[in-house]
Design a protein around this motif. Structure first.
Motif, short mmCIF file in Angstrom:
data_model
loop_
_atom_site.label_atom_id
_atom_site.label_comp_id
_atom_site.label_asym_id
_atom_site.label_seq_id
_atom_site.Cartn_x
_atom_site.Cartn_y
_atom_site.Cartn_z
N MET A 1 72.33 -42.75 63.62
CA MET A 1 72.72 -41.67 64.51
C MET A 1 73.34 -42.29 65.77
N PRO A 2 74.44 -41.70 66.25
CA PRO A 2 75.09 -42.24 67.45
C PRO A 2 74.20 -42.13 68.68
N ALA A 3 74.42 -42.98 69.64
CA ALA A 3 73.66 -42.93 70.89
C ALA A 3 73.91 -41.61 71.62
N VAL A 4 75.16 -41.19 71.69
CA VAL A 4 75.53 -39.90 72.25
C VAL A 4 76.06 -39.07 71.09
N ASP A 5 75.41 -37.94 70.82
CA ASP A 5 75.78 -37.10 69.68
C ASP A 5 75.79 -35.65 70.14
N ILE A 6 76.96 -35.17 70.50
CA ILE A 6 77.10 -33.80 71.01
C ILE A 6 77.74 -32.94 69.94
N VAL A 7 77.10 -31.81 69.67
CA VAL A 7 77.64 -30.81 68.77
C VAL A 7 77.52 -29.48 69.51
N ASP A 8 78.62 -28.77 69.66
CA ASP A 8 78.60 -27.52 70.39
C ASP A 8 79.63 -26.58 69.79
N SER B 1 71.58 -23.21 70.89
CA SER B 1 70.91 -24.33 71.56
C SER B 1 71.50 -24.64 72.93
N HIS B 2 72.65 -24.03 73.24
CA HIS B 2 73.30 -24.33 74.52
C HIS B 2 73.59 -23.07 75.31
N ALA B 3 72.88 -21.98 75.03
CA ALA B 3 73.16 -20.70 75.66
C ALA B 3 72.91 -20.73 77.17
N SER B 4 72.12 -21.65 77.66
CA SER B 4 71.79 -21.67 79.09
C SER B 4 72.76 -22.51 79.92
N VAL B 5 73.77 -23.08 79.31
CA VAL B 5 74.72 -23.91 80.05
C VAL B 5 75.55 -23.04 80.97
N THR B 6 75.58 -23.37 82.27
CA THR B 6 76.39 -22.62 83.22
C THR B 6 77.14 -23.53 84.13
N HIS C 1 77.80 -54.05 75.22
CA HIS C 1 77.29 -53.05 76.16
C HIS C 1 75.98 -52.47 75.64
N THR C 2 75.17 -51.97 76.57
CA THR C 2 73.93 -51.30 76.21
C THR C 2 73.93 -49.92 76.86
N LEU C 3 73.02 -49.07 76.42
CA LEU C 3 72.93 -47.71 76.96
C LEU C 3 71.46 -47.34 77.12
N GLU C 4 71.04 -47.21 78.36
CA GLU C 4 69.67 -46.81 78.64
C GLU C 4 69.51 -45.32 78.37
N ASP C 5 68.29 -44.91 78.04
CA ASP C 5 68.03 -43.51 77.69
C ASP C 5 68.46 -42.54 78.79
N ARG C 6 68.16 -42.88 80.03
CA ARG C 6 68.51 -41.99 81.14
C ARG C 6 70.02 -41.81 81.26
N LEU C 7 70.75 -42.89 81.09
CA LEU C 7 72.21 -42.81 81.15
C LEU C 7 72.76 -42.04 79.95
N ARG C 8 72.18 -42.27 78.77
CA ARG C 8 72.59 -41.53 77.58
C ARG C 8 72.42 -40.03 77.81
N ASP C 9 71.30 -39.63 78.38
CA ASP C 9 71.05 -38.21 78.64
C ASP C 9 72.05 -37.66 79.65
N ARG C 10 72.38 -38.45 80.66
CA ARG C 10 73.35 -38.02 81.67
C ARG C 10 74.74 -37.84 81.06
N VAL C 11 75.19 -38.80 80.26
CA VAL C 11 76.50 -38.72 79.61
C VAL C 11 76.55 -37.51 78.69
N ARG D 1 74.79 -34.72 78.83
CA ARG D 1 74.83 -33.48 79.62
C ARG D 1 76.21 -33.28 80.26
N GLU D 2 76.77 -34.33 80.83
CA GLU D 2 78.07 -34.19 81.50
C GLU D 2 79.16 -33.73 80.54
#
Length: 139
Positions: A1-8, A134-139, A93-103, A105-106
């Motif tokens: 699974m990719p580090a950043v995996d966005i489906v919307d 799963s993303h209904a609250s995004v504003t 390169h590496t990706l810390e969990d906190r940065l992964r979550d930030r990327v 979300r952004e």
């Protein structure tokens, strides 16, 4: 699974050909996904486009690379714009969990806002937008 995996997904009240024309415009890609270097991997006409994402050179996603896609699925009187972004750290390169979550979300927020704005542009009279649950609250 990719580090950043966005489906919307977002439903837009417009013909697929109309939405596809906007998705095909490179200036929109840069505005919707700042910092991503997108190269067309597969142009799918009214069904959307797939991109290769080169190693990001700046911003929170620096050093990440992978793929992105907008798949346009006709639905009812409109189209569902499905967005996929899959990124992994480039070699060295590496990706810390906190940065992964930030990327994550952004880019999720950028995409949701872009597609809602596109819906407003193509159907200005509509007062509600349909989105994946799963993303209904995004504003």
């Amino acid at each position: 699974m990719p580090a950043v995996d966005i489906v919307d997904s977002t439903w837009i009240s417009a013909r697929p050909v109309t939405v596809a024309a906007v998705v095909a415009e490179p200036a929109n890609w840069r505005r919707w996904w700042p910092g991503l270097e997108l190269t067309i991997d597969e142009w799918r006409a009214e069904k959307g486009v797939r991109w290769h994402v080169g190693a990001v050179q700046s911003g929170a996603a620096v050093g990440l690379a992978g793929s992105a896609e907008v798949w346009l699925e006709p639905m009812g009187e409109g189209v569902v714009a499905h967005f996929f972004l899959r990124l992994d750290p480039a070699e060295g390169h590496t990706l810390e969990d906190r940065l992964r979550d930030r990327v994550t979300r952004e880019y999720r927020l950028h995409t949701k806002r872009a597609f809602w704005a596109l819906g407003d542009q193509l159907d200005p009279g509509r007062i509600d937008r349909h989105t994946s649950a799963s993303h209904a609250s995004v504003t």
